[in-house]
Design an enzyme around this catalytic site. Structure first.
Site: not given
Length: 704
Positions: A345-346
């Site tokens: 993800s991030l």
């Protein structure tokens, strides 16, 4: 271990005159010393659970114990070197991350717990008492022995097969009471082999490759709200089972050991800056839980887009990865393998920004592309002279040439730079106006690539991206002014799981990634995603925007496509065949009914007939052998550039049958599924070992 244990026990036994006076009954007889096994106590939500060490770790601990090393403060590495056991203090301490210290116990006797029927080990001192009583009972054949535990509970050794632990009685002296009056009995077992517990196999000692794993938003990483440490533990366990299943040949020939995965935590450092207290003051009191969840998770994305907190995040990630690397090398001085990085993800975006801002080795630059530097520089200086001529500022050509300003450097110039070069105000304004007017169409270089320490062929020739009109080329593409730290090593491969990199680049104004661009210090890049992951975006269409093609379909780890996908494809294929057969039959029937005596028409009809026949007959033969759409794209016709060394970048997982019923229902699970996904782990292992020239036992269909 048993000789150690028997000697240590007999040494610590109190002198008992009765058994020692007569000669030992049954010399070498029926009594055999118990084989100890080492356990550690895991506390989750105030619930204690005793977990066995692997057989090899337990043997190592027993060896140190038997050698009397616990008098000194001996440290024994366990769990693949990720935990140290301090033998004297009986403590298990995490090496690479922060974790509560666990109690360690040398276990020989166990009783069944009340709550979950799991066996709990007695303390080491009471276990010794039980073992002594058992030894006397066996050697003398005197059973019905009663002992009182430290918590004043009664244990009765009825016979070798039946030993029972009773709750305390009303009066502690009431030894005459029958067992039934003493509460519910609990089973007592001697030796780990008599209790239902799975002892882990342990891990290969040899480590071939190291992978750092960076988490995404929030402290929880999966649907069960577990930490990055727990999720990476799962990933590592799956990797060990995949190695046994798919690299058995290499394991048997001792070509490979295992891959070590270490978690990188940045969330706690960010939220220890005092920002949580500031947020608390301005958070509304309504829908309390939801607001706290947002503050703790989703706000991480906004923090990353703020220059202050972005710097904290990139500093934490880089320094943590460098710290872990240094510590790992100290503990594994013989390690010669590579290092890769993975982000979820991030976390994958943070790593991508870090990697695009790494500096390639200056020595490499000199050897690899000395010629291209002079050629491109000279060409660039000529272009700058043309620009100055156009602006009627030819008299400053010598100044620009002296400062070795090429076209790229010109577009990075600020007013300060021009002032330092001694350019007067009027010409300065003209040059700056020209730069800003051309910014819309100018091909911009990533901030990192503008550094002259980078590979010259990249920094002078290969633009990273084309920017949307109006974007300032002087800003790095992160849109956040941050000083990106350098890593102490060059990653072999970068794996992105459920990654929003494509979306962030687009939002930052990137229209296209240059096909010739590759990360300065990392040659491999894989973007892996679940088809229903709402946070994941593709990368390849940004490199090849003019072509439409599917991502690579990740082969199932059992070597075939999931049945429901095969069924779906089979039905699609069958409907096409039926349609073709039906149309072919109708065409033939219509032509025979309205046959005209014109030769040209007859020729036409036979062609049509032949066409219909080939359509009906040949299709079933050729179709089933055709790979599915996603796999077909593996053909080398698609050039996805150098970002992954010329190989495909986007890989999509196959959804499970239950997930295909409702895409929305499984969207969140799709974003958090990677930690236990065998297909993801297998791709990671396959690509890592491929760099060492080691392949799977049997290549999976549809894999590159």
């Amino acid at each position: 271990p048993s000789p150690h244990s028997s000697s240590s026990m007999s040494a610590q036994e109190p002198p008992r005159p009765a058994p020692s006076e007569p000669p030992e009954p049954d010399p070498g007889g029926r009594y055999e010393a118990v084989v100890p096994h080492w356990f550690y106590c895991k506390v989750t939500d105030t619930r204690e659970r005793w977990v066995p060490f692997s057989a090899q770790d337990s043997e190592r601990l027993e060896e140190a114990h038997g050698a009397g090393k616990e008098q000194e403060d001996v440290v024994v590495p366990t769990s693949g070197g990720r935990y140290d056991v301090h033998l004297k203090q009986r403590q298990r301490v995490a090496v690479y991350w922060e974790e509560e210290v666990s109690e360690v116990r040398r276990c020989t006797w166990f009783y069944k717990g009340d709550k979950d029927n799991k066996y709990i080990p007695y303390s080491e001192s009471f276990s010794k008492e039980l073992e002594e009583a058992y030894k006397i009972a066996v050697t003398r054949d005197e059973w019905k022995k009663k002992l009182e535990s430290p918590s004043r509970e009664v244990i009765i050794l009825h016979n070798p097969k039946l030993m029972v632990h009773y709750h305390p009685v009303a009066s502690s002296d009431d030894w005459v009471s029958t067992p039934t009056e003493q509460g519910r009995p609990r089973t007592v077992k001697r030796g780990v082999e008599n209790i239902a517990v799975e002892i882990p196999n342990g891990e290969p000692l040899q480590i071939d490759h190291l992978v750092f794993v960076v988490h995404g938003i929030g402290p929880a990483c999966d649907i069960r709200f577990r930490s990055i440490v727990q999720c990476v533990n799962d990933f590592r366990n799956v990797s060990l089972s995949m190695l046994q299943a798919h690299f058995r040949k290499a394991q048997e020939q001792q070509q490979i050991g295992r891959v070590e995965f270490l978690p990188v935590n940045w969330h706690s450092s960010l939220h220890s800056t005092g920002v949580d207290v500031d947020l608390e003051r301005i958070t509304l009191p309504s829908i309390n839980r939801l607001r706290h969840f947002i503050n703790d998770t989703i706000l991480d994305v906004f923090f990353y887009n703020s220059s202050t907190y972005c710097q904290t995040i990139v500093d934490t990630v880089a320094s943590e990865m460098n710290r872990l690397h240094r510590l790992f090398m100290q503990r594994n001085p013989l390690f010669k393998g590579g290092v890769s990085i993975a982000g979820h993800s991030l976390g994958s975006l943070i790593l991508f920004d870090l990697l695009t801002n790494q500096k390639a080795d200056p020595e490499e630059d000199e050897h690899s592309a000395q010629g291209s530097r002079t050629t491109s520089s000279n060409g660039g200086i000529e272009e700058v002279k043309e620009v100055l001529k156009k602006l009627e500022l030819s008299e400053y050509c010598d100044v620009f040439e002296k400062e070795k300003m090429d076209r790229q450097a010109l577009f990075l110039c600020t007013e300060e730079n021009l002032k330092e070069m001694g350019i007067p105000l009027g010409p300065r304004m003209k040059i700056l106006h020209y730069i800003s007017s051309k910014a819309g169409t100018q091909v911009c270089f990533l901030h990192s690539l503008c550094s002259f320490h980078h590979t010259p062929s990249l920094s002078h020739k290969v633009p990273f991206v084309e920017l949307v009109s109006g974007t300032n080329p002087n800003l790095p593409l992160s849109q956040v002014s941050a000083n990106y730290p350098q890593l102490n090593y060059k990653p072999t491969i970068f794996f992105a799981f459920g990654s929003p990199i494509g979306m962030f680049l687009t939002v930052r104004g990137v229209k296209r990634i240059d096909p010739n661009y590759s990360l300065p210090t990392c040659k491999g890049f894989f973007n892996i995603f679940h088809p229903f992951d709402p946070v994941a975006y593709r990368i390849e269409p940004m490199i090849v925007p003019d072509q439409e093609f599917e991502p690579m379909l990740l082969p199932h780890h059992k070597g075939r496509k999931r049945m429901h996908l095969e069924l779906k494809e089979g039905l699609t294929r069958m409907s096409v065949d039926l349609k073709n057969n039906l149309l072919g039959s109708l065409r033939v029937a219509w032509q025979s009914f309205t046959r005209a005596p014109v030769l040209a028409l007859e020729a036409g009809s036979t062609d049509a007939e032949a066409e219909a026949e080939t359509g009906t007959e040949k299709q079933p033969d050729t179709k089933p052998e055709e790979p599915p759409a996603a796999v077909k794209e593996e053909a080398p016709l698609i050039n996805v550039g150098r970002l992954n060394g010329g190989n495909r970048i986007d890989y999509v997982l196959q959804e499970k049958p239950i997930e295909s019923f409702n895409e929305y229902l499984f969207a969140l699970q799709g974003h958090l599924c990677y930690w236990e996904s065998e297909d993801t782990v297998l791709l990671v292992l396959k690509e890592i070992y491929q760099t060492q020239g080691i392949t799977l036992d049997q290549p999976l269909p549809g894999s590159q």
